[in-house]
Design a protein around this motif. Structure first.
Motif, short mmCIF file in Angstrom:
data_model
loop_
_atom_site.label_atom_id
_atom_site.label_comp_id
_atom_site.label_asym_id
_atom_site.label_seq_id
_atom_site.Cartn_x
_atom_site.Cartn_y
_atom_site.Cartn_z
N VAL A 109 0.82 -1.21 0.00
CA VAL A 109 0.00 0.00 0.00
C VAL A 109 0.85 1.25 0.00
O VAL A 109 0.46 2.30 -0.50
CB VAL A 109 -0.94 0.01 1.24
CG1 VAL A 109 -1.90 1.18 1.20
CG2 VAL A 109 -1.70 -1.30 1.31
N GLY A 110 2.04 1.12 0.57
CA GLY A 110 2.94 2.27 0.70
C GLY A 110 3.13 3.07 -0.56
O GLY A 110 2.95 4.28 -0.58
N PRO A 111 3.54 2.39 -1.65
CA PRO A 111 3.81 3.14 -2.89
C PRO A 111 2.61 3.94 -3.36
O PRO A 111 2.77 4.94 -4.05
CB PRO A 111 4.16 2.04 -3.89
CG PRO A 111 4.62 0.89 -3.06
CD PRO A 111 3.88 0.97 -1.78
N LEU A 112 1.40 3.52 -2.99
CA LEU A 112 0.23 4.24 -3.47
C LEU A 112 0.07 5.59 -2.79
O LEU A 112 -0.52 6.50 -3.35
CB LEU A 112 -1.03 3.40 -3.22
CG LEU A 112 -1.08 2.03 -3.89
CD1 LEU A 112 -2.30 1.26 -3.38
CD2 LEU A 112 -1.17 2.19 -5.39
N VAL A 113 0.55 5.69 -1.57
CA VAL A 113 0.33 6.94 -0.84
C VAL A 113 1.63 7.62 -0.42
O VAL A 113 1.64 8.47 0.43
CB VAL A 113 -0.53 6.72 0.43
CG1 VAL A 113 -1.98 6.64 0.07
CG2 VAL A 113 -0.08 5.50 1.18
N GLY A 114 2.72 7.23 -1.03
CA GLY A 114 3.95 7.95 -0.78
C GLY A 114 4.82 7.38 0.33
O GLY A 114 5.80 7.97 0.72
N GLY A 115 4.47 6.21 0.82
CA GLY A 115 5.39 5.55 1.75
C GLY A 115 5.26 6.01 3.19
O GLY A 115 4.44 6.84 3.54
N ALA A 116 6.11 5.43 4.04
CA ALA A 116 6.19 5.71 5.48
C ALA A 116 4.87 5.43 6.19
O ALA A 116 4.55 6.06 7.17
CB ALA A 116 6.63 7.15 5.72
N ILE A 117 4.14 4.44 5.66
CA ILE A 117 2.87 4.08 6.30
C ILE A 117 3.11 3.52 7.68
O ILE A 117 2.26 3.62 8.55
CB ILE A 117 2.16 3.01 5.45
CG1 ILE A 117 1.64 3.62 4.18
CG2 ILE A 117 1.03 2.41 6.22
CD1 ILE A 117 0.54 2.80 3.58
N GLU A 118 4.30 2.95 7.88
CA GLU A 118 4.57 2.32 9.17
C GLU A 118 4.31 3.24 10.33
O GLU A 118 4.06 2.79 11.43
CB GLU A 118 6.02 1.84 9.19
CG GLU A 118 6.26 0.67 8.28
CD GLU A 118 7.65 0.10 8.43
OE1 GLU A 118 8.28 -0.20 7.40
OE2 GLU A 118 8.10 -0.03 9.57
N ASN A 119 4.41 4.54 10.10
CA ASN A 119 4.21 5.48 11.20
C ASN A 119 2.85 5.36 11.84
O ASN A 119 2.69 5.59 13.03
CB ASN A 119 4.37 6.92 10.70
CG ASN A 119 5.82 7.22 10.39
OD1 ASN A 119 6.67 6.37 10.57
ND2 ASN A 119 6.09 8.41 9.92
#
Lengths: 358, 333, 283
Positions: free
Chosen positions: B296-306
């Motif tokens: 999913v990260g690449p779809l919204v610009g990454g750093a979703i882990e936060n």
């Protein structure tokens, strides 16, 4: 004898319910206001403005907001930093998108935007309570900070990711931007705090405030009595976020001038806000003022003593500061869970009957 | 097997490892919550403090050297000796037990009947206090922790997985850190030991009694004080283990204390009162984060882990607040 | 405006009436009718096929041993629990799953077994909170306070002060309720329930933990509420002396079932009730 109450009987409910029922207190309050509005602006300098008065006023606004949510309504929120960011970014987008709009309106609108966001993130409070709600608000905190970082639209595609406040004026006097005078920034913050502290007092003294406190003390009984949890909790989130949003807008535009979201609105802000109301007194307007004053002034005092007087390195001072603040939190929670406001109230009780013991 | 599938497996494995690391911290929380109903926000800082103390003892640092130097104008930093890891661990453990005892005597005793939220805020205060204290005692610069745990990527595993890739693809093999494997093993051992302790020993039973009802436990002769000192000591031990693992992985620094925040979603998933739940919750969060970042990260610009873990926690809170293994919360009038 | 209360005249407040909700019912008509109500929690049946009614203007006692389902019954009446089976007819209208806030607005008010006062507020504020279903000035007016919101608050305070006089708790009106002795807390809770001007007042063990004098006081208050304002009262009570003295009809529960229903004399002579709860006195 310090408080002369003899002969001061109340014969109307309105008189009984006023904010300062004791005459001498009332006069003192107005005298203090007069000094704050008409004397201080002539003597204020850059240091006092930037290090003490403006942060104090902005944080008092935050403390009022979080006290309404956590102190009066009992909904713990760790999302204060994120909501301040919403206020700041709303302010920025409005300032840059509508350059002719008066800054006071911009700040008020930022408050309304934040209120909307606050209601949204407050929806979980209808299902979860207490400490679990705190966790849900953490989601708000981290998500909002991430969002303002990730989508360049928020910071107008600037390369640094920072937002900078352009100059704006009120009555022709600059209050934001580099050329704003200390007394101007001070007065605008003071005006906002004065008005909204009065509004907070009004809200908490009547039906709305009682509904909030009922929710806090015994939510099931309150619901059975007809207090709608939906209305009570969401209004608390809305009003609280409104205040925090305004504070965030002031924090960015008037105080900082420029901000980067991760360092300016991180989770430390949320903790700071909570500490202010714990130390100052949950569920007390005065407590918001006292708590903010303590948290802002104490480090300044400590630094002046340790670095200025004793000559110690600054990182030592900041270690001590963190330690002492943590210690004071525990101290207050054990000794006086109702904070400085309660200590003040008890002192007043003693003063009213002094020199008699009761 | 295609490289894509192998990447997926690698992500899952790394996610499991990351999850185990979270679980280590979550375990400490579960223990304290089970026994006293307190959510110990300071668990992360305890891990940091334990790690700092360990390194300080190993390298022969002088405690409070910064402060002493400032007051007396001296320049001392180290005693000049070093301590083998084994002894340093033991002494650190003793210090954590002492800390547990002091905390119970000075703070917990006075907060016995307060609501959970007050206790929670007291632990936030403790976290700040301990952080400042730890910095004062050992200094706030980043430290390297080395107790002899093997680390770095496993070359053997890399070779093996390279052979699994389909012919002709330029797959380099999976990267699995040996440290993570050790941490996983340690965590499993700890969970088994703690579960055993809780279910089958006398002390463990007493602990569960206290968790259920303070007054009832007291009335059958269980000393609340002893139990609480015991629980906070065990938590201290778990914090030490977590501190060693995390410290060895990424150095001993302030960000270690922020792990407390990550443990919250783990606990919500697993249930605040379940020891195995801490592991399962940790694994789910660990794998979930990594997979979300990958897909999913690449779809919204990454750093979703936060924020991914918190949103998952939020979903659970709305629909199953007791988590997967916790006790159901019933409200009565 | 000012309120002057002659010091030694309690309850001589002729001009004070709690306005009953307009429901077109005469005293003696059935105000609440429960038919075949069953409530279960998981596998446990708290209420098992119970039917009884409450007539307007009467004092209806609900008695039975502990665990019989009495408090659950009150919770059902006031919308906090929703029964899986059965129908509830309140003021002539069939009720399905009514929320407790809705029940409050419809005129059902209650006190709780373990006092549920708002410990952070004063007596006055607690009772004022009872008026909340009758207050409606919106958020913005409240924010300004001076004007309509203040005026509304003062009007309601007038009524609350009359309730305070009625319950003889003037001296503690500003005291935080957490500091009050148990008996006074129960009285404040009664005041809070009265403030909502209920048509049906549910009292859950209002005299638990009281000595003889306090019980007599509380009984007088309950009877006065019933006679002066015509409020229908349903009360759970363990003291059989009180039940005999003040109630018009009694319903007896045991293990979630109804085992007796009638006047106090009928019920106290009912063998099933004697076996389950009353016991026989050995003289």
């Amino acid at each position: 004898m310090l408080y002369r109450e003899a002969g001061d009987f109340k014969s109307t409910y309105a008189a009984d319910q006023q904010t300062f029922p004791i005459k001498s207190e009332r006069y003192l309050f107005w005298a203090f206001m007069a000094v704050a509005f008409f004397v201080v602006p002539f003597f204020i300098n850059d240091y006092w403005e930037k290090s003490i008065l403006v942060p104090l006023l902005v944080w008092t606004m935050v403390a009022l907001g979080i006290n309404i949510l956590t102190g009066y309504c009992g909904q713990v929120s760790l999302g204060t930093g994120g909501f301040m960011a919403v206020g700041a970014f709303a302010c920025y987008k409005l300032m840059t998108g509508f350059p002719d709009l008066n800054i006071v309106f911009v700040i008020l609108l930022s408050g309304f935007v934040t209120a909307g966001v606050g209601v949204l993130f407050g929806l979980p409070s209808l299902r979860i309570k207490g400490f679990y709600l705190a966790v849900a608000t953490l989601a708000a905190q981290f998500f909002l900070v991430w969002m303002f970082n990730k989508f360049p639209w928020f910071y107008n595609y600037s390369a640094s990711g920072q937002i900078t406040a352009p100059e704006r004026t009120v009555f022709g006097i600059a209050v934001t931007g580099a050329s704003s005078a200390p007394w101007a920034t001070y007065l605008i913050c003071l005006s906002f705090v004065f008005v909204f502290a009065w509004i907070a007092r009004n809200l908490t003294r009547g039906r709305v405030g009682r509904g909030w406190m009922a929710m806090r003390d015994m939510d099931i009984a309150a619901e059975i009595m007809g207090v709608s949890p939906f209305n009570a909790k969401l209004s608390a989130f809305a009003v609280s976020s409104f205040y925090i949003g305004i504070a965030g807008a002031l924090f960015f535009s008037v105080y900082l001038g420029a901000a980067e979201v991760t360092e300016a609105f991180g989770i430390e802000k949320s903790f700071t806000a909570l500490f202010m109301v714990i130390i100052g007194g949950l569920g007390s307007i005065l407590g918001s003022f006292l708590g903010a004053a303590f948290i802002i002034l104490f480090p300044v005092l400590l630094k002046n003593i340790m670095v200025g007087y004793l000559g110690w390195p600054t990182d030592l001072a900041s270690h001590f500061q963190i330690m002492i603040i943590g210690g004071m939190i525990i101290f207050f929670l054990i000794v006086e869970p109702h904070g400085l406001a309660q200590l003040w109230r008890l002192t007043k009780e003693k003063l009213r009957t002094w020199p008699f013991p009761y | 097997m295609s490289p894509e599938f192998l990447y997926f497996v690698e992500t899952v494995l790394n996610g499991l490892m990351a999850g185990v690391m979270y679980s280590l911290v979550a375990l400490g929380f579960v223990l304290i919550f089970k026994a006293s109903g307190i959510f110990n926000f300071a668990q992360g800082v305890m891990a940091l403090f334990a790690a700092l103390t360990l390194v300080g003892l190993q390298t022969g640092q002088v405690p409070f050297s910064h402060l002493i130097n400032a007051i007396f104008g001296t320049e001392i930093h180290h005693f000049g000796w070093t301590l083998p890891a084994f002894f340093a661990v033991l002494i650190t453990l003793a210090i954590m037990v002492l800390f547990a005892y002091l905390f119970e005597a000075i703070v917990l005793k006075h907060l016995v009947n307060q609501e959970p939220i007050i206790l929670f805020m007291a632990t936030i205060g403790l976290a700040y206090f301990l952080e400042g204290f730890g910095d004062l005692m050992w200094g706030s610069d980043v430290k390297i922790l080395d107790v002899g745990i093997p680390s770095g990527g496993s070359f053997w595993w890399e070779e093996v997985t390279r052979t699994w890739a389909s012919e002709g693809s330029d797959y380099f093999g999976m990267y699995i850190d040996k440290l993570d494997v050790v941490a996983a093993l340690v965590a499993v051992v700890l969970v088994i030991a703690l579960t055993f302790f809780s279910k089958y020993t006398k002390m463990g039973r007493a602990l569960r009694a206290v968790a259920d009802d303070h007054q009832a436990a007291q009335s059958v002769g269980i000393s609340l004080r002893t139990i609480w000192v015991l629980v906070w000591s065990i938590s201290g031990f778990v914090a030490l283990v977590a501190g060693i693992m995390w410290g060895a992985k990424s150095g001993v620094q302030f960000s270690l204390s922020l792990i407390a925040l990550k443990a919250l979603p783990v606990l919500i998933l697993g249930g605040f009162t379940s020891i195995p739940g801490a592991i399962v919750g940790g694994l789910i969060i660990g794998v979930g984060e990594k997979l979300a970042e990958l897909y999913v990260g690449p779809l919204v610009g990454g750093a979703i882990e936060n924020w991914f873990a918190y949103v998952v926690a939020l979903m659970f809170l709305l629909f199953r607040p007791q988590g997967l293994f916790g006790e159901k919360i019933i409200e009565r009038v | 405006m000012s309120i002057h209360m002659p010091l030694n005249e309690h309850r001589a407040i002729e001009d004070f009436q709690l306005s009953a909700h307009d429901d077109h019912l005469e005293p003696g008509d059935i105000i609440l009718d429960l038919e075949n109500v069953s409530l279960a929690f998981g596998g446990v049946k708290a209420i098992n096929d119970i039917s009884f009614n409450i007539k307007k203007g009467e004092v209806r006692a609900i008695i039975g041993p502990n665990g019989a389902g009495k408090t659950s019954m009150l919770n059902v009446i006031n919308g906090f629990y929703h029964p899986q089976q059965g129908t509830i007819t309140y003021r002539g209208e069939k009720r399905t799953a009514m929320q407790s806030t809705e029940a409050a607005k419809q005129g059902i008010s209650r006190t709780f077994q373990n006092i549920a006062l708002f410990k952070g507020m004063s007596t006055l504020d607690n009772i004022m909170t009872g008026r909340i279903t009758l207050q409606n000035k919106n958020l913005f007016l409240q924010a300004l306070w001076h004007g309509p919101a203040a005026k509304e608050d003062i009007e309601h305070r007038l009524v609350v002060e009359k309730i305070i006089d009625f319950l003889e708790i003037q001296h503690i009106r500003k005291t935080p309720v957490g500091r009050l002795p148990y008996g006074l807390q129960k009285r404040v809770e009664l005041g809070r329930a009265l403030a909502a001007e209920p048509a049906l007042l549910l009292l859950d063990e209002p005299m638990a933990g009281m000595n003889l004098e306090e019980k007599e006081d509380m009984s007088r208050f309950i009877l006065d509420v019933n006679s002066q304002f015509g409020t229908t009262i349903a009360l759970i009570e363990h003291d059989m002396g009180v039940v005999m003295d003040i109630s018009d009809r009694v319903v007896v529960l045991d293990y979630g079932r109804k085992i007796g229903d009638g006047s106090p004399e009928e019920v106290s002579n009912n063998q099933a009730v004697i076996d389950a709860y009353l016991g026989v006195s050995h003289d």
